[in-house]
Design a protein around this motif. Structure first.
Motif, mmCIF file in Angstrom:
data_model
loop_
_atom_site.group_PDB
_atom_site.id
_atom_site.type_symbol
_atom_site.label_atom_id
_atom_site.label_comp_id
_atom_site.label_asym_id
_atom_site.label_seq_id
_atom_site.Cartn_x
_atom_site.Cartn_y
_atom_site.Cartn_z
ATOM 1 N N GLY A 62 0.819 -1.207 0.000
ATOM 2 C CA GLY A 62 0.000 0.000 0.000
ATOM 3 C C GLY A 62 0.851 1.255 0.000
ATOM 4 O O GLY A 62 0.532 2.245 -0.662
ATOM 5 N N ALA A 63 1.964 1.221 0.737
ATOM 6 C CA ALA A 63 2.867 2.374 0.778
ATOM 7 C C ALA A 63 3.457 2.645 -0.604
ATOM 8 O O ALA A 63 3.550 3.800 -1.032
ATOM 9 N N VAL A 64 3.854 1.592 -1.316
ATOM 10 C CA VAL A 64 4.397 1.785 -2.667
ATOM 11 C C VAL A 64 3.328 2.365 -3.577
ATOM 12 O O VAL A 64 3.575 3.314 -4.328
ATOM 13 N N TYR A 65 2.132 1.803 -3.496
ATOM 14 C CA TYR A 65 1.035 2.353 -4.303
ATOM 15 C C TYR A 65 0.817 3.826 -3.974
ATOM 16 O O TYR A 65 0.637 4.658 -4.863
ATOM 17 N N PHE A 66 0.830 4.150 -2.682
ATOM 18 C CA PHE A 66 0.612 5.534 -2.261
ATOM 19 C C PHE A 66 1.671 6.458 -2.860
ATOM 20 O O PHE A 66 1.362 7.480 -3.454
ATOM 21 N N PHE A 67 2.925 6.101 -2.668
ATOM 22 C CA PHE A 67 4.006 6.980 -3.105
ATOM 23 C C PHE A 67 4.169 7.026 -4.617
ATOM 24 O O PHE A 67 4.839 7.919 -5.133
ATOM 25 N N THR A 68 3.532 6.101 -5.333
ATOM 26 C CA THR A 68 3.547 6.162 -6.799
ATOM 27 C C THR A 68 2.244 6.743 -7.346
ATOM 28 O O THR A 68 2.041 6.764 -8.556
ATOM 29 N N GLY A 69 1.359 7.185 -6.457
ATOM 30 C CA GLY A 69 0.142 7.865 -6.881
ATOM 31 C C GLY A 69 -1.029 6.965 -7.216
ATOM 32 O O GLY A 69 -2.051 7.439 -7.722
ATOM 33 N N ASP A 70 -0.928 5.679 -6.922
ATOM 34 C CA ASP A 70 -2.039 4.757 -7.177
ATOM 35 C C ASP A 70 -2.880 4.667 -5.900
ATOM 36 O O ASP A 70 -2.834 3.689 -5.156
ATOM 37 N N TYR A 71 -3.650 5.727 -5.644
ATOM 38 C CA TYR A 71 -4.339 5.875 -4.364
ATOM 39 C C TYR A 71 -5.458 4.857 -4.155
ATOM 40 O O TYR A 71 -5.713 4.452 -3.020
#
Length: 198
Positions: A62-71
């Protein structure tokens, strides 16, 4: 002698261990820290294939998704963590950050208040809530929360953030004081190496 030679490769293969879910998590963390989010996602996906109950895997992915903009995907992973462990304050903070990134500040604020009920002295929660207050134009409350963070764990980014609020409030002297304090180098640059879940 031939039987011994033929069995040797099979014995060596049996002695080597296959990577575990935890090992894939560590690989994912390393990839992400090295700025390789796609490789990190593959490692986290593999960790979750090996152990679908590994909440750290969902949080890390989830953190990777967050920091890559895939909210949307980040939100799904953080919600999964909260469904399995509703007492995880860091998951509430991560979920609220995702809501705020999507522009849903009111619900982000509600979720951050839940996180503070679970961990009332955690500076990262105050820091996140101060940012949401700022976005909502509730500047006095943002200052209070940034000040709480400074009292708990001072960092240059917190002084800079509070300085930005003071500037928006028209309090240039206070803003300048915070900006100067942030430049002193007598404190860490960042509040922490931000991870979505401890």
């Amino acid at each position: 002698m031939k039987k011994t030679v033929l069995l040797l490769p099979f014995l060596l293969a049996a002695c080597t261990t296959l990577p575990t879910s935890s090992e894939y998590l560590l690989r994912g963390d390393g990839y992400f820290q090295d700025g390789k989010p796609q490789q990190a996602l593959k490692a986290y996906d593999r960790a979750l294939e090996l152990n679908p109950d590994n909440l750290t895997g969902y949080a890390s992915r989830g953190a990777v998704y967050f920091f890559t903009g895939d909210y949307d995907r980040a939100e799904a992973d953080f919600l999964h963590v909260l469904e399995k462990n509703p007492y995880q304050a860091d998951a509430y903070t991560a979920y609220a950050s995702t809501l705020a990134a999507k522009g849903d500040f009111q619900n982000a604020l509600t979720v951050l208040n839940l996180a503070l009920e679970l961990k009332p002295g955690k500076p990262e929660i105050f820091f996140s809530r101060a940012g949401v207050y700022f976005m909502l134009g509730r500047l006095d409350e943002a200052v209070v929360d940034y000040t709480s963070v400074i009292n708990l764990q001072p960092a240059a980014e917190v002084y800079n953030a509070r300085g930005a609020v003071y500037l928006k409030m028209g309090k240039e002297d206070l803003a300048q004081q915070d900006f100067e304090t942030a430049k002193t180098g007598r404190m860490p640059e960042r509040l922490n190496v931000y991870s979505m879940i401890d």
